[in-house]
Structures are given as C-alpha cells and as structure tokens.
Scaffold this active site. Sequence first.
Site, short mmCIF file in Angstrom:
data_model
loop_
_atom_site.label_atom_id
_atom_site.label_comp_id
_atom_site.label_asym_id
_atom_site.label_seq_id
_atom_site.Cartn_x
_atom_site.Cartn_y
_atom_site.Cartn_z
N TYR A 65 53.25 -8.33 -22.44
CA TYR A 65 54.32 -9.24 -22.04
C TYR A 65 54.20 -10.50 -22.87
O TYR A 65 53.09 -11.03 -23.08
CB TYR A 65 54.21 -9.60 -20.55
N GLU A 89 62.24 -13.77 -23.84
CA GLU A 89 61.29 -12.90 -23.14
C GLU A 89 61.28 -11.51 -23.75
O GLU A 89 62.34 -10.91 -23.94
CB GLU A 89 61.65 -12.81 -21.65
#
Length: 217
Positions: A106, A194
């Site tokens: 992530y 993101e």
Amino acid sequence: HEYQAKQLFSSYGINVLKGDIAFNVDDAVKIAEGIDSKKWVVKAQIHSGGRGKAGGVKLCNSPEDAKTFAKGILGKKIVTDQTDSEGVIVEKLLVTELTNIKKELYLSIIIDPDLEGPSLIISSEGGTDIEKIAEKNPEKIKKINFDPIIGLKPYQIRQIASELDIPKSSTVSFYNLLNNLQTAFSEIDSTLIEINPLVIDDNDNLIPLDCKINIDD
C-alpha cells in the site's frame, strides 16, 4: 476514475498495465482481443472503493467472458460499502491485462492537515482490507512527512524500500516511482494519490494495480 488516474500515471512515466476504457459490450470485447494476454480483468469504473466485493471486478479467461460480464453490469447499479443504499450506475468498464502477483503493498501521498504539507503513507500489506489493517495492526502502517519543495530525501527512500522489503533489483524502479508520484502530486494540485495495491510481480516489476487520485478543485 481509476482509468483516468492511470492515464495521469502514464503521463508522468509510471508504468501501468495495458488496457483501455469500454463504454459498451463491443468495446470490452475489442479491447480484450487487442491485448496479448491469456487472462484479463474487467473493472467497473465508479467513484467508490470496494468494487471487487460488490461484484464490480471480474477475472476473465476469454474475450467471451468479458462480453458476458459487460452485458451483465453495464447500465446496472452496484452497491458497495462506500455508496448509499441506492448504489451507483456502471457506465464504463476498464479492461486490462492480468499480471502475476508476488506481493501486495500500500502506498499513498496525502495532505496532512496538521502539518499543512504532504505525507507518504506505506504498508507492507496492501489490498482490499487495508482498512482492517489500520484498525487491527496500525503498527504495519508507516507515515513519513516530507518537504513539498525538496521532496523525499534519498535516505528516506532507502528506509521506505527496506520497510516494504522491495527487491534489490527493483530499487531503482521504486526510487523513480516515488519521485514521479511526488512530481505528479504537486503539479496536478492533488490532495490524495493512493495506490492499493502496488504489486510486485514474478519479475520484480512494480505495478500500480489500482489507484485513486483526488484533485483540489
């Protein structure tokens, strides 16, 4: 939308999987047929996360599978954890090649309201359940603040690569990825970039499998 975020990534030298946007069933089939792959992924393009759990993402073994999925979802509503009970109508699909996944990470850049500047957030465990990781294992998520003009310093990038266990053969690619992301974040007036997940494939390539960009209007 995800496909628009990936178009922006490409314009900043960030590699993404081959694919294109489909507005109808015929488009989906043609795009799949035009990608040299044994398997494809077809993803509903809506402003919501959690599409996979809601049936908005399909792994297809043939262009015919892509056709069937497109027929069943285009023009229909899907309800995710991030939509209201009415759901959202699917008007377009992203059709891409499939890649092997060795590891999921992530990575995001946000504006920290307290510091009034950018922060990089990373985790060695990316994927659909990043929210659960934040709840149950917050120690697996790291936050690095950095100067918006200077950017991340080389020693910080080395530390981040170590935290994420980036393969040595991918170190240069990771360094370039972070630098390109910082440039994109600044130049497009982003409040959020993101990548979830950022995957490492069998050849140690770094690939943004899914991404989201918010832009300050």
